[in-house]
Every structure is written in structure tokens, then in C-alpha cells.
Design a protein around this motif. Structure first.
Motif, PDB file in Angstrom:
ATOM      1  N   TYR A  33       0.835  -1.199   0.000  1.00  0.00           N
ATOM      2  CA  TYR A  33       0.000   0.000   0.000  1.00  0.00           C
ATOM      3  C   TYR A  33       0.871   1.251   0.000  1.00  0.00           C
ATOM      4  O   TYR A  33       1.941   1.269   0.605  1.00  0.00           O
ATOM      5  CB  TYR A  33      -0.872   0.045   1.261  1.00  0.00           C
ATOM      6  N   GLN A  37      -0.077  11.128   4.345  1.00  0.00           N
ATOM      7  CA  GLN A  37      -0.570  11.622   5.627  1.00  0.00           C
ATOM      8  C   GLN A  37      -0.362  13.121   5.683  1.00  0.00           C
ATOM      9  O   GLN A  37       0.761  13.605   5.567  1.00  0.00           O
ATOM     10  CB  GLN A  37       0.148  10.939   6.800  1.00  0.00           C
ATOM     11  N   LEU A  43      -4.607   9.008   7.570  1.00  0.00           N
ATOM     12  CA  LEU A  43      -3.977   8.292   6.463  1.00  0.00           C
ATOM     13  C   LEU A  43      -4.973   8.172   5.307  1.00  0.00           C
ATOM     14  O   LEU A  43      -6.103   7.746   5.511  1.00  0.00           O
ATOM     15  CB  LEU A  43      -3.575   6.885   6.892  1.00  0.00           C
ATOM     16  N   PHE A  90       3.728   7.096   3.237  1.00  0.00           N
ATOM     17  CA  PHE A  90       4.044   5.852   3.918  1.00  0.00           C
ATOM     18  C   PHE A  90       3.693   4.668   3.033  1.00  0.00           C
ATOM     19  O   PHE A  90       2.646   4.641   2.382  1.00  0.00           O
ATOM     20  CB  PHE A  90       3.258   5.733   5.223  1.00  0.00           C
ATOM     21  N   GLN A 103      -0.938  -4.414   9.268  1.00  0.00           N
ATOM     22  CA  GLN A 103      -0.061  -3.849   8.250  1.00  0.00           C
ATOM     23  C   GLN A 103       1.250  -3.415   8.911  1.00  0.00           C
ATOM     24  O   GLN A 103       1.273  -2.942  10.041  1.00  0.00           O
ATOM     25  CB  GLN A 103      -0.733  -2.655   7.565  1.00  0.00           C
ATOM     26  N   PHE A 105       4.491  -0.933   8.470  1.00  0.00           N
ATOM     27  CA  PHE A 105       4.760   0.345   7.826  1.00  0.00           C
ATOM     28  C   PHE A 105       6.249   0.627   7.697  1.00  0.00           C
ATOM     29  O   PHE A 105       7.056   0.238   8.548  1.00  0.00           O
ATOM     30  CB  PHE A 105       4.122   1.486   8.627  1.00  0.00           C
ATOM     31  N   GLY A 106       6.577   1.358   6.620  1.00  0.00           N
ATOM     32  CA  GLY A 106       7.907   1.908   6.485  1.00  0.00           C
ATOM     33  C   GLY A 106       8.025   3.200   7.277  1.00  0.00           C
ATOM     34  O   GLY A 106       7.044   3.680   7.847  1.00  0.00           O
ATOM     35  N   PRO A 107       9.230   3.785   7.310  1.00  0.00           N
ATOM     36  CA  PRO A 107       9.471   4.981   8.127  1.00  0.00           C
ATOM     37  C   PRO A 107       8.946   6.267   7.509  1.00  0.00           C
ATOM     38  O   PRO A 107       8.919   7.297   8.177  1.00  0.00           O
ATOM     39  CB  PRO A 107      10.993   5.022   8.247  1.00  0.00           C
ATOM     40  N   ARG A 110       9.290  12.177   3.489  1.00  0.00           N
ATOM     41  CA  ARG A 110       8.740  13.536   3.621  1.00  0.00           C
ATOM     42  C   ARG A 110       9.042  14.288   2.335  1.00  0.00           C
ATOM     43  O   ARG A 110      10.205  14.530   2.015  1.00  0.00           O
ATOM     44  CB  ARG A 110       9.363  14.236   4.816  1.00  0.00           C
TER      45      ARG A 110
ATOM     46  N   GLN B   2     -12.893   8.033   5.402  1.00  0.00           N
ATOM     47  CA  GLN B   2     -12.607   7.674   6.762  1.00  0.00           C
ATOM     48  C   GLN B   2     -13.832   7.032   7.377  1.00  0.00           C
ATOM     49  O   GLN B   2     -14.928   7.556   7.304  1.00  0.00           O
ATOM     50  CB  GLN B   2     -12.202   8.918   7.569  1.00  0.00           C
ATOM     51  N   TYR B  35      -3.210   1.216  16.110  1.00  0.00           N
ATOM     52  CA  TYR B  35      -1.821   1.499  15.766  1.00  0.00           C
ATOM     53  C   TYR B  35      -1.340   2.721  16.547  1.00  0.00           C
ATOM     54  O   TYR B  35      -2.129   3.601  16.899  1.00  0.00           O
ATOM     55  CB  TYR B  35      -1.683   1.808  14.266  1.00  0.00           C
ATOM     56  N   GLY B  42       6.833   5.933  11.233  1.00  0.00           N
ATOM     57  CA  GLY B  42       5.769   5.119  10.672  1.00  0.00           C
ATOM     58  C   GLY B  42       4.875   4.549  11.754  1.00  0.00           C
ATOM     59  O   GLY B  42       5.198   4.593  12.934  1.00  0.00           O
ATOM     60  N   LEU B  43       3.737   4.030  11.338  1.00  0.00           N
ATOM     61  CA  LEU B  43       2.788   3.462  12.300  1.00  0.00           C
ATOM     62  C   LEU B  43       3.237   2.077  12.730  1.00  0.00           C
ATOM     63  O   LEU B  43       3.810   1.316  11.941  1.00  0.00           O
ATOM     64  CB  LEU B  43       1.396   3.371  11.681  1.00  0.00           C
TER      65      LEU B  43
END
Lengths: 114, 113
Positions: A33, A37, A43, A90, A103, A105-107, A110, B2, B35, B42-43
Motif C-alpha cells: 500500500y 498523511q 492516512l 508511507f 499492516q 509500515f515503512g518509516p 517527507r 474515513q 496502531y 511510521g505506524l
């Protein structure tokens, strides 16, 4: 395991420039995905993929393209960047499965478009 | 779009106190997930609760799910400064509608030392 990695971490683009964000995962996940954000927006899903060679649109796909040529990689492209695409991006991945999976997530990347 | 709505949007407490965050959703779900996101990161997945479960614990976290009210709560007991973060709920539907998570807007938690 590195998990989910994203390249680059930061980028500044001028309006009209193009770039590609790379996401890589080493967990053999089927689904990947791309989210953006923004403050106060939570998200929002841009595009996603349920397997190698497949992609689908999410909630806010306009202005973005994606490709999943290899199972472990998911690329997000901006062909002509606009200031409205300034955001934190993300990538996430997860196993397929009917019972539901979390899920990973990557970092984040930006991105600022001036 | 959402689906989840977290309440409150922001919460400020003292270290050692309990923090409770709520999440409401609109449609039938297979599971609901919580989360955490530390600033600029990241989350990270905290806990998943399935639609046939009512309560789940993980360390200092307690999650409840009330499918009749379409709501969930996350309780963090004996909070620490390191719990300062944003917390998001996300819901997943059943087969045919289970490839994506539907996210709430998050609760920003500040734990003051």
C-alpha cells in the motif's frame, strides 16, 4: 529482517518535476500500500497492490502512478509534482488472508513541492 | 473515506494515569486494529480484535469492542512519557471488502512527566 524500507527519506521537488518513491519489503507479503498523511487528515490510501503485476486505485489516486514488477517492491511515481502533493508518504505491507492481518509500515518519505 | 472516528482528538494526562481513547465506525467489520505513531515515524501495530471478540489485552493495553454500538476503546494503564504518540484505529471488512483498512483520524496523546 529489515521489514519495510522506503527510499528516499526526504525530498524537495519543484513544481512540474517528477520522482519515484521506492518501497521494499522482505517479509514475502502479498499486499502492499501507498498512503499519504497530511495534518488533520489521517492516512489516505493512494494506490495498493494485491500481488506482483497488479495495482488498484485507492482513495486519492490522481497525480500518482504505481508499479509492482517484483513482489518485494512497490514504486510510487509522481509525473508532474504539484504543491498539493506536499505530504508524508508511507508504504505498508501485509499478508493476504481472510482472517485479517496487521499492516507493517515503512518509516515514511517527507516530500515538499515548492 | 474515513470510517473510524477517534475520540478525543487530543488527550493530555500525567504519567501514571490511565488513558482511554475511543473509536467509532459505520459498517460491519471483520476486525478492528489499533496502531501507534510516534512523531515523525511510521505506524506500529498494537493490537487486533476480531468481530467475535469483546476484549483483548496486551501488556498495559486493553481493547474492547462493542459491535452493537460499532465502537471500540483503547485503554493504556499506568501511562509513561514514552506513550506520547498518536493512536489510530482502523477497520477491516469481510471477504470482498477486506483488502484495505479504513482509518480514523487519530487521537494525539501527551503524557506529561
Amino acid at each position: 529482517n529489515a521489514g519495510v524500507t522506503q527510499t528516499p527519506k526526504f525530498r524537495v521537488l519543484k513544481t512540474g518535476q517528477s520522482m519515484t518513491l521506492l518501497c521494499a519489503q522482505d517479509m514475502n507479503h502479498e499486499y502492499m500500500y501507498w498512503y499519504r498523511q497530511d495534518p488533520g487528515m489521517g492516512l489516505r490510501l493512494i494506490h495498493y497492490s494485491v500481488g506482483e503485476g497488479t495495482t488498484a486505485k485507492g482513495e486519492v489516486p490522481d497525480g500518482y502512478n504505481v508499479s509492482r514488477l517484483k513482489k518485494q517492491n512497490f514504486l510510487l511515481g509522481l509525473e508532474s509534482a504539484a504543491p498539493s502533493q506536499t505530504s508524508v508518504y508511507f508504504c505498508a505491507s501485509t499478508d493476504a488472508g481472510q482472517r485479517g492481518r496487521e499492516q507493517y509500515f515503512g518509516p515514511g518519505t517527507r516530500l515538499t513541492v515548492t | 473515506s474515513q470510517q473510524g472516528e477517534e475520540d478525543p482528538q487530543a488527550l493530555s494526562i500525567q504519567e501514571g494515569e490511565n488513558a482511554t481513547m475511543n473509536c467509532s465506525y459505520k459498517t460491519s467489520i471483520n476486525n478492528l486494529q489499533w496502531y501507534r505513531q510516534n512523531s515523525g515515524r511510521g505506524l506500529v501495530h498494537l493490537i487486533l480484535i476480531r468481530s467475535n471478540e469483546r476484549e483483548k489485552h496486551s501488556g498495559r493495553l486493553r481493547v474492547t469492542l462493542d459491535t452493537s454500538k460499532k465502537s471500540s476503546s483503547l485503554l493504556i494503564t499506568a501511562s509513561r512519557a514514552a506513550d506520547t504518540a498518536s493512536y489510530f484505529c482502523a477497520t477491516q471488512g469481510y471477504a470482498g471488502n477486506n483488502r484495505k483498512l479504513i482509518w480514523g483520524l487519530g487521537t494525539s496523546l501527551a503524557v506529561n512527566p
